[in-house]
Design an enzyme around this catalytic site. Sequence first.
Site, PDB file in Angstrom:
ATOM      1  N   TYR A 192      18.144   5.856  19.004  1.00  0.00           N
ATOM      2  CA  TYR A 192      18.263   5.068  20.250  1.00  0.00           C
ATOM      3  C   TYR A 192      19.091   5.772  21.319  1.00  0.00           C
ATOM      4  O   TYR A 192      19.046   5.391  22.488  1.00  0.00           O
ATOM      5  CB  TYR A 192      18.921   3.706  19.995  1.00  0.00           C
ATOM      6  CG  TYR A 192      18.230   2.823  18.979  1.00  0.00           C
ATOM      7  CD1 TYR A 192      16.911   3.042  18.603  1.00  0.00           C
ATOM      8  CD2 TYR A 192      18.906   1.750  18.409  1.00  0.00           C
ATOM      9  CE1 TYR A 192      16.301   2.229  17.659  1.00  0.00           C
ATOM     10  CE2 TYR A 192      18.296   0.941  17.473  1.00  0.00           C
ATOM     11  CZ  TYR A 192      16.996   1.185  17.092  1.00  0.00           C
ATOM     12  OH  TYR A 192      16.404   0.388  16.169  1.00  0.00           O
ATOM     13  N   HIS A 242      15.504   4.848   8.615  1.00  0.00           N
ATOM     14  CA  HIS A 242      14.884   4.156   9.765  1.00  0.00           C
ATOM     15  C   HIS A 242      13.389   3.881   9.556  1.00  0.00           C
ATOM     16  O   HIS A 242      12.889   2.808   9.861  1.00  0.00           O
ATOM     17  CB  HIS A 242      15.103   4.989  11.030  1.00  0.00           C
ATOM     18  CG  HIS A 242      15.024   4.216  12.296  1.00  0.00           C
ATOM     19  ND1 HIS A 242      15.732   4.555  13.420  1.00  0.00           N
ATOM     20  CD2 HIS A 242      14.323   3.108  12.639  1.00  0.00           C
ATOM     21  CE1 HIS A 242      15.467   3.693  14.392  1.00  0.00           C
ATOM     22  NE2 HIS A 242      14.606   2.805  13.948  1.00  0.00           N
TER      23      HIS A 242
END
Length: 282
Positions: free
Chosen positions: A53, A111
Amino acid sequence: MESGRAPNVSAHGATIPVVGYGTMLYPEPERAVGLIAHAIEYGYRHIDTARKYGSEQWVGEAIRGSGVPRDELWVTTKVTEENAKADDFARSVDTSLQTLGLDYVDLLLIHWPQPSVPLEETLEALAKAKRDGLTRHIGVSNFTVALLDEAVAKCSEQIVTNQVEYHAYLRQDKLLTACARHGLFVTCYAPVARTRLLDDPVITEIGTAHGKTAAQVALRWLVQQPQLVVVPRAVEFSEIEEDIDLFDFELSDDEMSRIGALRDKNIRIVDPEARRPVWDEG
Ligand SMILES: NC(=O)c1ccc[n+]([C@@H]2O[C@H](COP(=O)([O-])OP(=O)(O)OC[C@H]3O[C@@H](n4cnc5c(N)ncnc54)[C@H](OP(=O)(O)O)[C@@H]3O)[C@@H](O)[C@H]2O)c1
């Protein structure tokens, strides 16, 4: 300022606030630290970030400025599928901690699954991060039932969550059942279906009846179910506040069922071609 606070859920010794602040995608990056700081000031004690991110640095800055003791905050970060090999994984965790300015995170997640690297190798790197004290707990994200079963069976440390897309427009019965079978809490991302739920007539009507916004009804529907955690992302102060002010009203059984029936739309929003596994249907 009224302070929003969320209750906790527990799984395998991990006790996590059921509302976390998601930090993916800031259209105006220069506002990010202020927004995360506002979330913490308002009462959020759980922040969801990831190497991918680009928000770890802002999360660290906001935490340092908050004055909230480290042990009162829950920080989750994630290792991307590009770093699934053991050495890359370890480097990614070190970089995350350096970027966050923290000695440890509370939860470290794989992830996305990475089919080109043996799962055992990535799981061992994840477990080692826990044994080395770099994270208090470990988990996975975007794992299907088959991958989750394999991960739980093969990981030498306890997995506590699977972070997956879940909201009222998506059927996730099989995955929720598997998570319950393994005693995990489920972390629901895209919990307001990236705003798609906010115009839904069933949601807005129920919101009006309770004097609550559509976002609050969509989130309440999730946190009113057992062992679910939500990580909404908002970039307006008022929406950040709304998203945690969920605990002064309750949906009736009938309202829960009416919202539950929306899952027949079966809309999956996060479905990147390069990364997606073969999702469980239903
Ligand atoms: N593990 C993974 O692979 C994965 C994937 C995706 C997301 N995530 C995590 O989940 C978090 C949330 O997911 P998401 O951002 O994809 O979806 P989301 O939270 O469902 O949707 C975000 C959108 O909802 C709007 N919103 C939120 N609260 C609102 C409110 N009270 N009133 C009106 N609009 C509201 C936001 O509007 P504004 O922009 O106007 O504030 C934003 O456009 C991410 O930040 C990330 O931490 C994880």
